[in-house]
Design a protein around this motif. Structure first.
Motif, PDB file in Angstrom:
ATOM      1  N   CYS A  22       0.829  -1.213   0.000  1.00  0.00           N
ATOM      2  CA  CYS A  22       0.000   0.000   0.000  1.00  0.00           C
ATOM      3  C   CYS A  22       0.861   1.260   0.000  1.00  0.00           C
ATOM      4  O   CYS A  22       0.464   2.287  -0.566  1.00  0.00           O
ATOM      5  CB  CYS A  22      -0.918  -0.001   1.219  1.00  0.00           C
ATOM      6  SG  CYS A  22      -2.143  -1.331   1.241  1.00  0.00           S
ATOM      7  N   GLY A  23       2.010   1.203   0.659  1.00  0.00           N
ATOM      8  CA  GLY A  23       2.857   2.382   0.770  1.00  0.00           C
ATOM      9  C   GLY A  23       3.459   2.851  -0.529  1.00  0.00           C
ATOM     10  O   GLY A  23       4.033   3.949  -0.591  1.00  0.00           O
ATOM     11  N   ASP A  27      -1.084   8.373  -1.816  1.00  0.00           N
ATOM     12  CA  ASP A  27      -2.240   8.720  -0.985  1.00  0.00           C
ATOM     13  C   ASP A  27      -2.374   7.789   0.221  1.00  0.00           C
ATOM     14  O   ASP A  27      -3.354   7.900   0.962  1.00  0.00           O
ATOM     15  CB  ASP A  27      -3.528   8.717  -1.802  1.00  0.00           C
ATOM     16  CG  ASP A  27      -3.859   7.338  -2.352  1.00  0.00           C
ATOM     17  OD1 ASP A  27      -2.925   6.518  -2.500  1.00  0.00           O
ATOM     18  OD2 ASP A  27      -5.039   7.080  -2.659  1.00  0.00           O
ATOM     19  N   PHE A  28      -1.440   6.879   0.412  1.00  0.00           N
ATOM     20  CA  PHE A  28      -1.440   6.019   1.593  1.00  0.00           C
ATOM     21  C   PHE A  28      -0.617   6.685   2.691  1.00  0.00           C
ATOM     22  O   PHE A  28       0.553   7.009   2.495  1.00  0.00           O
ATOM     23  CB  PHE A  28      -0.869   4.637   1.268  1.00  0.00           C
ATOM     24  CG  PHE A  28      -0.976   3.664   2.408  1.00  0.00           C
ATOM     25  CD1 PHE A  28      -2.192   3.079   2.726  1.00  0.00           C
ATOM     26  CD2 PHE A  28       0.131   3.339   3.172  1.00  0.00           C
ATOM     27  CE1 PHE A  28      -2.301   2.186   3.772  1.00  0.00           C
ATOM     28  CE2 PHE A  28       0.032   2.443   4.222  1.00  0.00           C
ATOM     29  CZ  PHE A  28      -1.191   1.867   4.525  1.00  0.00           C
ATOM     30  N   MET A  29      -1.249   6.919   3.823  1.00  0.00           N
ATOM     31  CA  MET A  29      -0.627   7.692   4.900  1.00  0.00           C
ATOM     32  C   MET A  29      -0.358   6.811   6.116  1.00  0.00           C
ATOM     33  O   MET A  29      -1.118   5.877   6.404  1.00  0.00           O
ATOM     34  CB  MET A  29      -1.534   8.855   5.311  1.00  0.00           C
ATOM     35  CG  MET A  29      -2.048   9.702   4.155  1.00  0.00           C
ATOM     36  SD  MET A  29      -0.719  10.511   3.234  1.00  0.00           S
ATOM     37  CE  MET A  29      -0.099  11.620   4.500  1.00  0.00           C
ATOM     38  N   TYR A  44      -3.777   4.431   6.573  1.00  0.00           N
ATOM     39  CA  TYR A  44      -5.047   4.613   5.864  1.00  0.00           C
ATOM     40  C   TYR A  44      -4.790   5.253   4.511  1.00  0.00           C
ATOM     41  O   TYR A  44      -3.734   5.856   4.268  1.00  0.00           O
ATOM     42  CB  TYR A  44      -6.006   5.497   6.665  1.00  0.00           C
ATOM     43  CG  TYR A  44      -5.422   6.847   7.035  1.00  0.00           C
ATOM     44  CD1 TYR A  44      -5.602   7.965   6.213  1.00  0.00           C
ATOM     45  CD2 TYR A  44      -4.678   7.016   8.199  1.00  0.00           C
ATOM     46  CE1 TYR A  44      -5.067   9.202   6.535  1.00  0.00           C
ATOM     47  CE2 TYR A  44      -4.128   8.253   8.541  1.00  0.00           C
ATOM     48  CZ  TYR A  44      -4.333   9.334   7.705  1.00  0.00           C
ATOM     49  OH  TYR A  44      -3.787  10.553   8.026  1.00  0.00           O
ATOM     50  N   TYR A  45      -5.750   5.098   3.634  1.00  0.00           N
ATOM     51  CA  TYR A  45      -5.770   5.816   2.359  1.00  0.00           C
ATOM     52  C   TYR A  45      -6.540   7.107   2.578  1.00  0.00           C
ATOM     53  O   TYR A  45      -7.745   7.090   2.861  1.00  0.00           O
ATOM     54  CB  TYR A  45      -6.446   4.983   1.266  1.00  0.00           C
ATOM     55  CG  TYR A  45      -5.576   3.911   0.652  1.00  0.00           C
ATOM     56  CD1 TYR A  45      -4.687   4.227  -0.377  1.00  0.00           C
ATOM     57  CD2 TYR A  45      -5.641   2.602   1.094  1.00  0.00           C
ATOM     58  CE1 TYR A  45      -3.898   3.243  -0.955  1.00  0.00           C
ATOM     59  CE2 TYR A  45      -4.844   1.612   0.527  1.00  0.00           C
ATOM     60  CZ  TYR A  45      -3.976   1.942  -0.492  1.00  0.00           C
ATOM     61  OH  TYR A  45      -3.182   0.972  -1.058  1.00  0.00           O
ATOM     62  N   LYS A  46      -5.880   8.237   2.412  1.00  0.00           N
ATOM     63  CA  LYS A  46      -6.544   9.521   2.663  1.00  0.00           C
ATOM     64  C   LYS A  46      -7.628   9.830   1.637  1.00  0.00           C
ATOM     65  O   LYS A  46      -8.497  10.667   1.876  1.00  0.00           O
ATOM     66  CB  LYS A  46      -5.520  10.643   2.694  1.00  0.00           C
ATOM     67  CG  LYS A  46      -4.853  10.930   1.353  1.00  0.00           C
ATOM     68  CD  LYS A  46      -3.881  12.106   1.448  1.00  0.00           C
ATOM     69  CE  LYS A  46      -3.237  12.421   0.099  1.00  0.00           C
ATOM     70  NZ  LYS A  46      -2.298  13.553   0.208  1.00  0.00           N
TER      71      LYS A  46
END
Length: 499
Positions: A22-23, A27-29, A44-46
């Protein structure tokens, strides 16, 4: 070798692999926060979560920093003011939750302890839920939107019973779309529910954009132009289908349900039939059926008469027809195909343009093109009237998919009429009836209650009987409970008799 996204996601065997995958997206925070003596990581995905809910969760947890009893993630769950929290250590479940808009909370000292907090954002969901294609003159005007929770809420608001069962499954290797199956336990036949669930679970698809795609993927026959499941965006139609024993399906991101098993006559039923007196409701339903028959055969009948059967036309009308066609250089087939194609061009252009421009194009364009075609001797006045009425009559069906099928079938019937006249129309009608009699919707006969004949169901088919007569559910659905209500006779007193 190219692998599908579904195959690649199966390789993510640990939580660390999931976060690393995901990283890769900007947009993955990830945010590090310490609550008491507990170091936490928020992931999370913002672009998916509701930022307001995120701030509420962070604020609620920061208020617990002075409490020394918070020593594990299980102690935090009671302090998170949201519902449907889930603790998981399964990488596939964590990945799916992240992609559906959940917040991942994990302890940096115990990285396999994960809390999943659903907080999907509501941005982009329209607040206006008026029906777009199924207009309601009388009765409720509540429709659905592109949010599955909102649509399920609308159904629950009307069916306040614990027997309303909702089953959610996930379809789409890339979209991971939630699909909900709805039915009323104690009414629906369990075989219909099982059959629907098995067909949906057997779907291998990449992205589910709309429920209409599921309609095609689970249909009993994919080579028919007729819709085998009723598609609707009206709440009252879905409620009526559920209480009669049908199964309803909707996918997330779609504003319409599909219900089944359906019959051919379900597509000519409007909810307004039940809001009007039964005599008026029956009259308007018959008007719809007659309009569809006229739309299907009117142009073909003109071609057959002008090509083979002048002798059956009355003398008074024959003279008019000859005078309107004497300057037309084309045979009736080309004349009819030209006008029908022009009507389809106007329809498609009007549907794709903005509302105001589309309406103007439909009216002005039709008038100008029709007048120009007559003056240029490309067609006759009579055929313009017939084609215009046929186009108008094709829209009397409440379900848009059925009107599309009628529009499509006009062309082969016109071709048959040009080849063999009335015999060609009869051949086309026979093929049509045989095809309809062989169709099934979720395993049930499509032509019910006429094939096979079910006399008890005729009271709500071509006509709509009074509420005293329509108190039973259709037998072709094989419901567990046939009785909907008991129509007791009301004692109506006459005030003149009391005096």
């Amino acid at each position: 070798m190219n692998l599908s996204a579904h195959t690649q996601e199966q390789r993510l065997e640990s939580i660390t692999d999931v976060l690393a995958a995901c990283g890769r997206s900007d947009d993955f925070m990830t945010r590090d926060i310490t609550i008491g003596s507990l170091p936490l990581e928020f992931c999370y995905y913002k672009t998916l979560i509701d930022s307001h809910l995120l701030e509420i969760v962070i604020h609620a947890l920061q208020e617990q920093t002075a409490i020394d009893t918070v020593v594990s993630l299980h102690d935090l769950i009671t302090h998170i003011p949201l519902e449907e929290l889930k603790v998981s250590d399964q990488s596939d479940e964590v990945l799916q939750a992240l992609l559906q808009g959940s917040l991942l909370i994990r302890c940096l000292t115990h990285e396999q302890e994960i809390i999943l907090v659903p907080m999907t954002g509501k941005e982009g969901i329209r607040s206006n839920n008026d029906t777009e294609n199924e207009f309601s003159v009388i009765g409720p005007k509540v429709g659905f939107v592109e949010s599955l929770p909102v649509n399920l809420h609308l159904i629950r608001m009307q069916l306040r019973t614990t027997n309303l069962i909702v089953k959610e499954i996930t379809i789409g290797s890339l979209s991971q779309s939630k699909v909900a199956i709805l039915y009323v336990e104690g009414i629906v036949n369990p075989d219909n529910v099982t059959r629907m669930e098995e067909r949906l679970k057997a779907i291998d698809f990449d992205v589910v954009f709309d429920t209409s795609q599921l309609d095609q993927l689970i249909a009993d026959n994919s080579f028919t132009p007729f819709p085998l499941f009723t598609t609707t965006e009206r709440r009252d139609r879905v409620i009526y289908a559920l209480i009669t024993g049908q199964v309803a399906v909707i996918s997330d991101g779609s504003p319409s349900f599909i219900t089944g098993p359906s019959t051919l006559f379900d597509f000519f039923v409007s909810p307004e039939d039940y809001y009007l007196p039964w005599a008026l409701g029956s009259f308007f339903r018959l008007i719809r059926i007659f309009g569809v028959i006229f739309s299907l055969f009117a142009s073909a009948l003109y071609v057959a008469l002008m090509t083979f059967h002048y002798e059956v036309v009355p003398k008074e009308l024959l003279g008019k027809l000859i005078s309107t066609r004497q300057s037309v250089p084309f045979p009736p087939l080309f004349e009819a195909i030209f006008l029908e194609t022009t009507i389809e061009f106007l329809r498609e252009a009007g549907a794709r343009l903005p509302n105001r421009i589309g309406q103007t194009l439909g009216v002005v364009g039709g008038i100008i093109l029709g007048q120009a075609a007559v003056e240029a001797a490309l067609t006759s006045n009579v055929l313009i009237i017939i084609v215009s009425l046929s186009a108008l009559a094709s829209f009397v069906t409440p379900i848009y998919k059925m009107s599309n099928a009628i529009r499509f079938l006009r062309f082969p019937i016109i071709l048959l009429a040009s080849l063999w006249g009335a015999l060609g129309i009869a051949i086309g009608l026979c093929f049509l009836l045989v095809h309809l009699s062989r169709l099934k919707s979720l395993g049930s006969p499509y032509m019910s209650p006429f094939f096979p004949m079910r006399f008890n169901d005729l009271k709500d088919s071509l006509i709509r009987a009074s509420y005293e007569q329509t108190n039973t559910r259709p037998s072709y659905l094989r419901p567990l409970s046939f009785i909907r209500y008991k129509p007791g006779k009301m004692h109506r007193t006459n005030r003149l008799d009391e005096e």
